[in-house]
Design a protein around this motif. Structure first.
Motif, PDB file in Angstrom:
ATOM      1  N   ALA A  87       0.827  -1.205   0.000  1.00 16.65           N
ATOM      2  CA  ALA A  87       0.000   0.000   0.000  1.00 16.65           C
ATOM      3  C   ALA A  87       0.861   1.255   0.000  1.00 16.65           C
ATOM      4  O   ALA A  87       0.523   2.257  -0.658  1.00 16.65           O
ATOM      5  CB  ALA A  87      -0.930  -0.004   1.215  1.00 16.65           C
ATOM      6  N   ILE A  88       1.977   1.253   0.727  1.00 12.97           N
ATOM      7  CA  ILE A  88       2.888   2.401   0.734  1.00 12.97           C
ATOM      8  C   ILE A  88       3.512   2.598  -0.649  1.00 12.97           C
ATOM      9  O   ILE A  88       3.818   3.729  -1.059  1.00 12.97           O
ATOM     10  CB  ILE A  88       3.970   2.208   1.809  1.00 12.97           C
ATOM     11  CG1 ILE A  88       3.337   2.254   3.200  1.00 12.97           C
ATOM     12  CG2 ILE A  88       5.056   3.270   1.700  1.00 12.97           C
ATOM     13  CD1 ILE A  88       4.309   1.988   4.327  1.00 12.97           C
ATOM     14  N   GLY A  89       3.695   1.512  -1.388  1.00 11.49           N
ATOM     15  CA  GLY A  89       4.278   1.609  -2.723  1.00 11.49           C
ATOM     16  C   GLY A  89       3.483   2.486  -3.665  1.00 11.49           C
ATOM     17  O   GLY A  89       4.041   3.078  -4.597  1.00 11.49           O
ATOM     18  N   ASP A  90       2.161   2.614  -3.436  1.00 11.36           N
ATOM     19  CA  ASP A  90       1.353   3.474  -4.305  1.00 11.36           C
ATOM     20  C   ASP A  90       1.678   4.949  -4.105  1.00 11.36           C
ATOM     21  O   ASP A  90       1.296   5.787  -4.944  1.00 11.36           O
ATOM     22  CB  ASP A  90      -0.137   3.234  -4.025  1.00 11.36           C
ATOM     23  CG  ASP A  90      -0.578   1.830  -4.420  1.00 11.36           C
ATOM     24  OD1 ASP A  90       0.099   1.241  -5.287  1.00 11.36           O
ATOM     25  OD2 ASP A  90      -1.576   1.337  -3.856  1.00 11.36           O
ATOM     26  N   LEU A  91       2.347   5.293  -3.001  1.00  7.47           N
ATOM     27  CA  LEU A  91       2.701   6.682  -2.732  1.00  7.47           C
ATOM     28  C   LEU A  91       4.093   7.037  -3.219  1.00  7.47           C
ATOM     29  O   LEU A  91       4.492   8.203  -3.155  1.00  7.47           O
ATOM     30  CB  LEU A  91       2.622   6.965  -1.229  1.00  7.47           C
ATOM     31  CG  LEU A  91       1.238   6.797  -0.585  1.00  7.47           C
ATOM     32  CD1 LEU A  91       1.356   6.874   0.931  1.00  7.47           C
ATOM     33  CD2 LEU A  91       0.282   7.858  -1.102  1.00  7.47           C
ATOM     34  N   LEU A  92       4.845   6.085  -3.693  1.00  9.18           N
ATOM     35  CA  LEU A  92       6.227   6.321  -4.087  1.00  9.18           C
ATOM     36  C   LEU A  92       6.305   6.698  -5.572  1.00  9.18           C
ATOM     37  O   LEU A  92       5.422   6.342  -6.364  1.00  9.18           O
ATOM     38  CB  LEU A  92       7.072   5.075  -3.820  1.00  9.18           C
ATOM     39  CG  LEU A  92       7.120   4.602  -2.365  1.00  9.18           C
ATOM     40  CD1 LEU A  92       7.955   3.335  -2.252  1.00  9.18           C
ATOM     41  CD2 LEU A  92       7.662   5.698  -1.451  1.00  9.18           C
ATOM     42  N   PRO A  93       7.361   7.411  -5.953  1.00  2.00           N
ATOM     43  CA  PRO A  93       7.536   7.744  -7.376  1.00  2.00           C
ATOM     44  C   PRO A  93       7.765   6.481  -8.207  1.00  2.00           C
ATOM     45  O   PRO A  93       8.261   5.470  -7.716  1.00  2.00           O
ATOM     46  CB  PRO A  93       8.776   8.651  -7.382  1.00  2.00           C
ATOM     47  CG  PRO A  93       8.918   9.140  -5.971  1.00  2.00           C
ATOM     48  CD  PRO A  93       8.379   8.043  -5.099  1.00  2.00           C
ATOM     49  N   THR A  94       7.413   6.575  -9.469  1.00  2.00           N
ATOM     50  CA  THR A  94       7.620   5.478 -10.412  1.00  2.00           C
ATOM     51  C   THR A  94       8.486   5.960 -11.567  1.00  2.00           C
ATOM     52  O   THR A  94       8.375   7.112 -12.007  1.00  2.00           O
ATOM     53  CB  THR A  94       6.286   4.931 -10.942  1.00  2.00           C
ATOM     54  OG1 THR A  94       5.578   5.989 -11.595  1.00  2.00           O
ATOM     55  CG2 THR A  94       5.443   4.372  -9.810  1.00  2.00           C
ATOM     56  N   VAL A  95       9.355   5.102 -12.028  1.00  2.00           N
ATOM     57  CA  VAL A  95      10.253   5.416 -13.137  1.00  2.00           C
ATOM     58  C   VAL A  95      10.008   4.414 -14.249  1.00  2.00           C
ATOM     59  O   VAL A  95       9.954   3.205 -14.007  1.00  2.00           O
ATOM     60  CB  VAL A  95      11.730   5.377 -12.692  1.00  2.00           C
ATOM     61  CG1 VAL A  95      12.650   5.635 -13.885  1.00  2.00           C
ATOM     62  CG2 VAL A  95      11.988   6.394 -11.594  1.00  2.00           C
ATOM     63  N   GLN A  96       9.859   4.921 -15.466  1.00  2.29           N
ATOM     64  CA  GLN A  96       9.671   4.077 -16.637  1.00  2.29           C
ATOM     65  C   GLN A  96      10.759   4.389 -17.656  1.00  2.29           C
ATOM     66  O   GLN A  96      11.045   5.555 -17.935  1.00  2.29           O
ATOM     67  CB  GLN A  96       8.296   4.294 -17.271  1.00  2.29           C
ATOM     68  CG  GLN A  96       7.134   3.846 -16.395  1.00  2.29           C
ATOM     69  CD  GLN A  96       5.801   4.067 -17.082  1.00  2.29           C
ATOM     70  OE1 GLN A  96       5.723   4.779 -18.094  1.00  2.29           O
ATOM     71  NE2 GLN A  96       4.759   3.453 -16.558  1.00  2.29           N
ATOM     72  N   VAL A  97      11.366   3.359 -18.190  1.00  2.00           N
ATOM     73  CA  VAL A  97      12.388   3.494 -19.232  1.00  2.00           C
ATOM     74  C   VAL A  97      11.951   2.642 -20.413  1.00  2.00           C
ATOM     75  O   VAL A  97      11.736   1.425 -20.267  1.00  2.00           O
ATOM     76  CB  VAL A  97      13.780   3.054 -18.724  1.00  2.00           C
ATOM     77  CG1 VAL A  97      14.798   3.171 -19.853  1.00  2.00           C
ATOM     78  CG2 VAL A  97      14.204   3.899 -17.532  1.00  2.00           C
ATOM     79  N   VAL A  98      11.804   3.283 -21.571  1.00  2.00           N
ATOM     80  CA  VAL A  98      11.335   2.599 -22.775  1.00  2.00           C
ATOM     81  C   VAL A  98      12.351   2.823 -23.884  1.00  2.00           C
ATOM     82  O   VAL A  98      12.748   3.977 -24.158  1.00  2.00           O
ATOM     83  CB  VAL A  98       9.950   3.104 -23.216  1.00  2.00           C
ATOM     84  CG1 VAL A  98       9.501   2.373 -24.478  1.00  2.00           C
ATOM     85  CG2 VAL A  98       8.933   2.948 -22.094  1.00  2.00           C
ATOM     86  N   GLY A  99      12.806   1.776 -24.525  1.00  2.00           N
ATOM     87  CA  GLY A  99      13.737   1.870 -25.627  1.00  2.00           C
ATOM     88  C   GLY A  99      13.168   1.237 -26.882  1.00  2.00           C
ATOM     89  O   GLY A  99      12.431   0.252 -26.811  1.00  2.00           O
TER      90      GLY A  99
END
Length: 252
Positions: A67-79
């Motif tokens: 549940a805490i993970g939903d409050l954390l930033p997310t990083v996406q890398v697409v190549g």
């Protein structure tokens, strides 16, 4: 006779075959704790209900992190990589490479994520209370099973002495009947008393066997490994390692 037929049918359902003409006394596999304190110590840590409650506590703890993970930033890398050919010129082609990174930082999401975190923490507390309750229940069940086993063993010893006493009494009544001081009815009564004592002794031995395995079950010792049964043991950790990285497949 009907009750005996029902018992044979139940025996066949459990064992897999009909009983023979004479049944031997069931062997006692595994060793039970020697004292009540040892029984309680095993029960509050290894009883099935306690083990299940421990896993529920661990699952609830992981749910908090989730549940805490939903409050954390997310990083996406697409190549991407592409190659194109020029239709006008032979052998002319173009390679294209691209890579893109995206960072998402949650700022305000109507408070739903915080609500889920609070709910997960409350659930974790509930699971801990359930673990405490499971330990108390297991301790109570272990004490009851230990005392019932002791009582069954004492009853076996008592009824064994009663059978021996009834046999001596029957022999005496038969000798007295031979000289005319006792009647045939007295002999029959003495034989009935001996038979009743023998039946009660068999029932007490059955209670002792059931009490033995009940105590093993309440202390978490009634497993194939603990009893050293000659079977192939189910290895849950090995099965998990075999399927944890499987993207497809139905398993065995």
């Amino acid at each position: 006779e009907a009750q005996a037929a029902n018992s044979r049918a139940a025996y066949q359902r459990v064992v897999g075959q009909l009983p023979g003409p004479r049944l031997a006394e069931a062997p006692l596999m595994g060793s039970v704790p020697a004292t009540e304190e040892q029984s309680v110590a095993l029960a509050i840590e290894q009883a099935p209900r306690v083990v299940a409650a421990k896993h529920r506590v661990s699952s609830a703890n992981y749910a908090i992190d989730n549940a805490i993970g939903d409050l954390l930033p997310t990083v996406q890398v697409v190549g991407t990589v592409s190659r194109s050919f020029e239709s006008q010129l032979k052998g002319d082609h173009l390679y294209s490479y691209s890579i893109r990174g995206q960072l998402s930082v949650p700022i305000y999401q109507t408070g739903a994520e915080y609500s889920r975190v609070r709910a997960a923490k409350q659930t974790f507390g509930q699971r801990q209370n359930e673990l405490d309750s499971a330990r108390r229940q297991s301790a109570e069940a272990a004490i009851r099973a230990f005392r019932l086993l002791e009582a069954a063993r004492a009853r076996v010893a008592s009824l064994g002495a009663q059978v021996r006493a009834s046999q001596v009494a029957l022999d005496g009544v038969r000798q007295e009947a031979q000289v005319g001081s006792r009647t045939t009815l007295d002999v029959l009564n003495a034989e009935q008393e001996l038979l009743d004592a023998q039946v009660q002794l068999v029932s007490a031995r059955r209670d002792a066997v059931v009490g033995h395995y009940t105590l093993l079950a309440e202390t978490g010792q009634l497993t194939a490994r603990q009893l050293r049964l000659p079977v192939e043991y189910y290895d849950e950790e090995k099965y998990y390692k075999n399927v944890r990285d499987a993207w497809i497949g139905l398993g065995r």
